[in-house]
Design an enzyme around this catalytic site. Structure first.
Site, PDB file in Angstrom:
ATOM      1  N   ASP A  43      87.296  36.601  39.337  1.00  0.00           N
ATOM      2  CA  ASP A  43      88.461  35.997  38.692  1.00  0.00           C
ATOM      3  C   ASP A  43      89.712  36.856  38.836  1.00  0.00           C
ATOM      4  OD1 ASP A  43      87.807  33.492  37.874  1.00  0.00           O
ATOM      5  OD2 ASP A  43      88.113  33.865  35.743  1.00  0.00           O
ATOM      6  N   ASP A  95      79.402  30.464  25.771  1.00  0.00           N
ATOM      7  CA  ASP A  95      77.949  30.497  25.853  1.00  0.00           C
ATOM      8  C   ASP A  95      77.299  29.841  24.634  1.00  0.00           C
ATOM      9  OD1 ASP A  95      78.959  32.464  24.227  1.00  0.00           O
ATOM     10  OD2 ASP A  95      77.878  34.127  25.152  1.00  0.00           O
TER      11      ASP A  95
END
Length: 753
Positions: A142, A461
Site C-alpha cells: 500500500d 477483521d
C-alpha cells in the site's frame, strides 16, 4: 474429554478437546455474587448517605463492572480447543487431493514495517510443507514503494536456494533471520555436506540482508526508461497512482509470487486494510482463484513448517460444511519482552479465546487466518448454487464489471473452480488484474458491503468475522506445537497504546452500524452468546469512562471529606475487600495456569488500568467525534521492529518511553489527583489524636486512601516518568496540561464540598 468428529472406524484428523472448567466457574460465580451484593447494598443504603454524588457515581460504575463481568462469565463458561493430526492426514490423502491456496501478505509502510521483516515472512511461507504448485503468494504494497518491490524480487531469487535447503534438511524454523541467529548447536552430529550448505546459505542470506539494508538507507534510484523493471514506479505518489501488478515468479518450482500495489486516487476512499484485502481477493480471483485464502500480516512469519497440513486437517476433518467458514491460528510473538511490560502479547486472552471457541467460534483477528473464498463471496451455509444458475446481471451487481471476475466468482460459488495448474499463464492475466485493482471498481457493487472484507470500521477483521458468523457460519482456532505463526509485538508503550486505540475505535464503530451483534442475532443467524462475546470486545472503548471515574472517586472523596466505600468499622466493607482479594487471586491463578510469573501478572494488572484510561478513552472519544461529524477515520500503522533471536541485554529494554502523544495525559492526570488527595488525607490524619478519638480515625476514609495508593501503584511508571530524562521522561507539555486538568479537578471538588 474428546469429541470424535470422524467415524469410529478411523482416527480423526482433528478433535475438539473440551476442558474441565468447574473450579473457574465456581470462583467466577462467587465474584458475581459479591458484585450483586455490592449493588444491593448501594441501593439499600443510598438514602442514608450524607454525600449522595460519589455514592451514585460508584453505583453506576459498579453496575457497568457487573455487566462486563456477566459478559466475561458467559464467554468463559465453556472451554475447548482443537487438536490436529497432520501425520494421519499424510497417510490418508495424497498431495494431489489438497486444495489450492492463495496467500495474502499485506504491508503499508517500509519504514514502520521494515522490509527485512516482511521478506522473512514471505520466505517462511514459500518454504512450508505443501505442494508448491498449489500455492500462490500475493504481496500487497500500500506504500507503492520501489524498495518493497526490489526487496521482493531479491527475496524470490534467494528463495530458489532457501526453499530446497529447508526441505532437503527438514529445517524447522524457515524464517532465515530466526534460523541463522539461533543459539542452538548447529553442527553437532551433522554431515560435512550440511555444514558447507549451511555456510553457503548463511552468506547468501547476509547478502540479501545487506542489499535490502543498503537500499533502505538511501534514496532508491532506478531508471525510468520503458524497459526498466522499475519504470512503473517513476515519479509515483504513494497516495495517487495507477495500479501496479507484477508476476515475479511463475512455474519455477516455487509458489507463484505476485506483487500488487492497488490504484489510489485522492478523490476516492481507499478503505485502509479492508480495501487492500478486497483488491487481493479480486486479483487472486482473476489470476489463480484458489478456494482457500490465507492472510498474514507482514511480521507474522510461519513458525511451524507444517502449518498448512494442520490447516488441511481442519478442511478434511469436518463432515459438516457449516462447521467452519474460516479458521485461524492464534497470534503469538517471538522475543517478547520479559514479563510483558506493556501487556500487549495477548497471553491474558487465552481463556477468553477458548471460551469463544466453544460457542460459534473465535473472532477473526486479522492475521493467520484461512478463509473459504465462497464464504468471503457472501455464501451462507445452506446456499446451494448450481453452475450456470447465477445470472450475469446478478454477478455484475455483486462482483463488478470485470468479465474475468464474474466468471471466477461463478466457478467458486458453484464449487467448480479450475485448478491453479490448469489456468492460463499469470502474466497474460495482468491486464484483467489491473482492472479489478482500480480505486473505483467497488462502486455500484457489493464489495465491502456484502462480499469481501467489509468497510465501515478500522477493525475490518472483527467486522468481517462478525458478518460471517451472522450468516450462520462457525469458525475454528487451532494451536499446534510449535505455534503456527510468530510476530513482533509493539516495542514501546506509545506504539502499544496506538494499537489499542485503533482496536477500541474500530470495534466500537461496529455497534453503530447495521452489523450490530444484537441485530444479527434477531435478523440473522448469530448465536445469542456469540453476540455477547462480540459486545465484550466492542465495548472496550466505553469501558474507559467508568474506569476513569472510579479511579478519580477516591481522590474526590478524600478532598471533599466524603466517601464512596463503607467505613472500615462497618460490616459491608467485607464485600469490597472480598471482591478485591478474590478477583486478584483468581486472575493470578489463571496466569499461573498458563505459566506466567508473578511479575507478568502484575504487569497485566497495571496495563489493564493504563490501557483502559488512556488508549481506550481516546478510541471512544474519536468514535463520538466521528458520529457528530467532527472527526474522520485514520488507520494508524503499528510500528514493527527488527529483532534477532539473541535478544537485547540492554537494561532499559521494557522501560516506558514517552512522547508528546495526548494519550499520556489522562494517565498523568489520574496520578496527579490521587497524589494531591493522598497528601490531603495524610495531613488530615496527622491532626487526629489517636488515643482519644480512634473511631474518628476509622471514619477518615482509610478505604479511599488505600484505593488512591492502589491507583498510584498502577501508574507508578508514570510517576517515574515525571523525573525521567530524554525519551524516558514525560514531556513538559504533557505534564503541565495534566497539571492544569488536575488543578481544575481539585477546584471542582472543593466547590462541591
Amino acid at each position: 474429554m474428546a469429541i470424535n468428529t470422524q467415524d469410529s472406524t478411523c482416527l480423526p484428523l482433528q478433535e475438539k478437546i473440551v476442558h474441565n472448567n468447574k473450579t473457574a466457574r465456581a470462583v467466577e460465580l462467587v465474584i458475581l455474587a459479591f458484585l450483586v451484593s455490592m449493588l444491593i447494598y448501594r441501593v439499600v443504603s443510598f438514602k442514608d448517605q450524607e454525600h449522595s454524588l460519589p455514592w451514585f457515581l460508584a453505583l453506576l460504575c459498579e453496575l457497568w463492572f457487573t455487566f462486563i463481568w456477566i459478559l466475561t462469565v458467559c464467554i468463559k463458561w465453556n472451554q475447548c480447543s482443537t487438536k490436529t493430526y497432520p501425520d494421519r492426514l499424510l497417510k490418508r490423502l495424497n498431495e494431489f487431493e489438497f486444495p489450492t491456496i492463495d496467500i495474502f501478505v499485506t504491508t503499508a509502510d517500509p519504514i514502520l514495517e521494515p522490509c527485512i521483516i516482511t521478506m522473512n515472512t514471505i520466505l517462511s511461507l514459500l518454504a512450508v510443507d505443501y505442494p508448491a504448485d498449489k500455492l500462490a503468494l500475493y504481496l500487497s504494497d500500500d506504500a507503492c514503494s520501489p524498495l518493497i518491490y526490489y526487496s521482493l524480487v531479491e527475496t524470490t531469487m534467494f528463495a530458489k536456494l532457501w526453499v530446497p535447503f529447508c526441505k532437503k534438511y527438514n529445517i524447522q524454523v524457515r524464517a532465515p533471520f530466526r534460523y541463522f541467529t539461533s543459539k542452538s548447536s548447529r553442527f553437532k552430529d551433522v554431515s560435512l555436506e550440511f555444514q558447507h550448505e549451511w555456510k553457503t546459505m548463511k552468506n547468501e542470506y547476509d547478502d540479501l540482508y545487506n542489499k535490502i539494508e543498503v537500499a533502505s538507507q538511501r534514496p532508491f534510484t532506478f531508471t525510468c526508461d520503458h524497459n526498466s523493471d522499475f519504470a512503473d514506479f517513476c515519479d509515483v505518489n504513494r497516495s495517487d497512482h495507477l495500479a501496479i501488478i507484477k508476476v515475479i515468479s511463475e512455474s519455477t518450482g516455487l509458489p507463484h509470487v505476485i506483487y500488487i500495489s492497488r490504484e489510489k486516487n485522492s478523490q476516492h476512499h481507499h478503505h485502509y486494510k479492508a480495501g487492500a484485502m478486497n483488491v487481493l481477493t479480486r486479483v487472486s480471483g482473476v489470476m489463480t482463484n484458489a478456494p482457500l485464502m490465507l492472510n498474514v500480516d507482514c511480521d507474522m512469519y510461519a513458525n511451524n513448517p507444517q502449518v498448512f497440513l494442520h490447516a488441511m486437517c481442519i478442511v478434511f476433518g469436518h463432515k459438516n460444511d457449516q462447521d467452519w467458514g474460516f479458521f485461524e491460528f492464534p497470534q503469538a510473538f517471538y522475543d517478547g519482552l520479559k514479563d510483558d511490560p506493556f501487556g500487549n502479547q495477548l497471553d491474558n486472552l487465552y481463556y477468553v479465546e477458548n471460551g469463544i471457541a466453544a460457542l460459534q467460534g473465535p473472532f477473526y483477528g486479522g492475521s493467520n487466518c484461512f478463509h473459504r473464498r465462497k464464504v468471503i463471496y457472501g455464501l451462507s451455509p445452506n446456499d446451494k448454487i448450481k453452475n450456470g444458475s447465477i445470472g450475469n446481471e446478478d454477478l455484475h451487481k455483486v462482483f463488478g464489471n470485470s468479465h474475468e471476475m464474474r466468471e471466477s466468482a461463478a466457478q467458486i460459488l458453484s464449487g467448480s473452480n479450475a485448478k491453479i495448474e490448469n489456468q492460463k499463464s499469470l502474466s497474460s492475466l495482468i491486464e484483467a488484474a489491473i482492472h479489478v485493482a482500480g480505486c473505483t471498481y467497488d462502486y455500484g457493487t457489493d464489495w465491502g458491503k456484502k462480499v469481501g472484507w467489509l468497510y465501515g470500521s478500522v477493525a475490518e477483521d472483527i467486522l468481517t468475522g462478525l458478518n460471517i458468523h451472522g450468516r450462520g457460519w462457525k469458525s475454528v482456532v487451532c494451536s499446534p506445537d510449535p505455534l503456527a505463526f510468530l510476530g513482533c509485538a509493539p516495542p514501546t508503550l506509545v506504539s502499544s497504546l496506538t494499537q489499542q486505540k485503533r482496536w477500541a475505535d474500530g470495534v466500537l464503530e461496529i455497534l453503530f452500524s447495521d452489523k450490530n451483534p444484537l441485530l444479527l442475532t434477531i435478523k440473522g443467524n448469530l448465536w445469542f452468546r456469540q453476540a455477547l462475546a462480540y459486545y465484550w470486545i466492542c465495548l472496550w472503548g466505553p469501558r474507559s469512562i467508568p474506569e476513569l471515574c472510579y479511579a478519580s472517586l477516591p481522590a474526590y472523596c478524600i478532598i471533599t471529606g466524603s466517601n464512596f466505600l463503607p467505613k472500615i468499622n462497618e460490616r459491608p466493607i467485607i464485600i469490597q475487600v472480598g471482591i478485591f482479594i478474590i478477583y486478584n487471586a483468581y486472575f493470578f491463578w489463571e496466569c499461573k495456569r498458563q505459566g506466567m510469573s508473578l511479575r507478568m501478572w502484575w504487569n497485566l494488572q497495571k496495563m489493564g488500568r493504563v490501557t483502559s484510561m488512556t488508549a481506550w478513552l481516546f478510541g471512544f472519544l474519536n468514535v463520538m467525534l466521528k458520529l457528530v461529524g467532527l472527526s474522520k477515520s485514520v488507520f494508524e500503522i503499528t510500528q514493527k521492529e527488527y529483532k534477532s533471536i539473541d535478544g537485547d541485554d540492554d537494561k532499559n529494554v521494557g522501560r516506558f518511553t514517552y512522547n508528546t502523544s495526548p494519550m499520556i495525559i489522562p494517565g498523568v492526570f489520574i496520578l496527579f489527583v490521587n497524589m494531591i488527595a493522598l497528601v490531603n488525607g495524610v495531613l488530615r490524619l496527622l491532626k487526629v489524636d489517636y488515643n482519644d478519638i480512634w473511631m474518628e480515625v476509622l471514619g477518615l476514609g482509610l478505604g479511599e486512601m488505600f484505593c488512591s495508593v492502589w491507583v498510584m501503584v498502577c501508574f507508578w511508571e508514570f510517576l517515574k516518568g515525571l523525573f525521567g530524562n530524554g525519551k524516558y521522561g514525560i514531556p513538559y507539555p504533557s505534564i503541565w496540561k495534566s497539571g492544569v486538568l488536575a488543578f481544575f479537578f481539585v477546584h471542582l471538588c472543593r466547590s462541591f464540598s
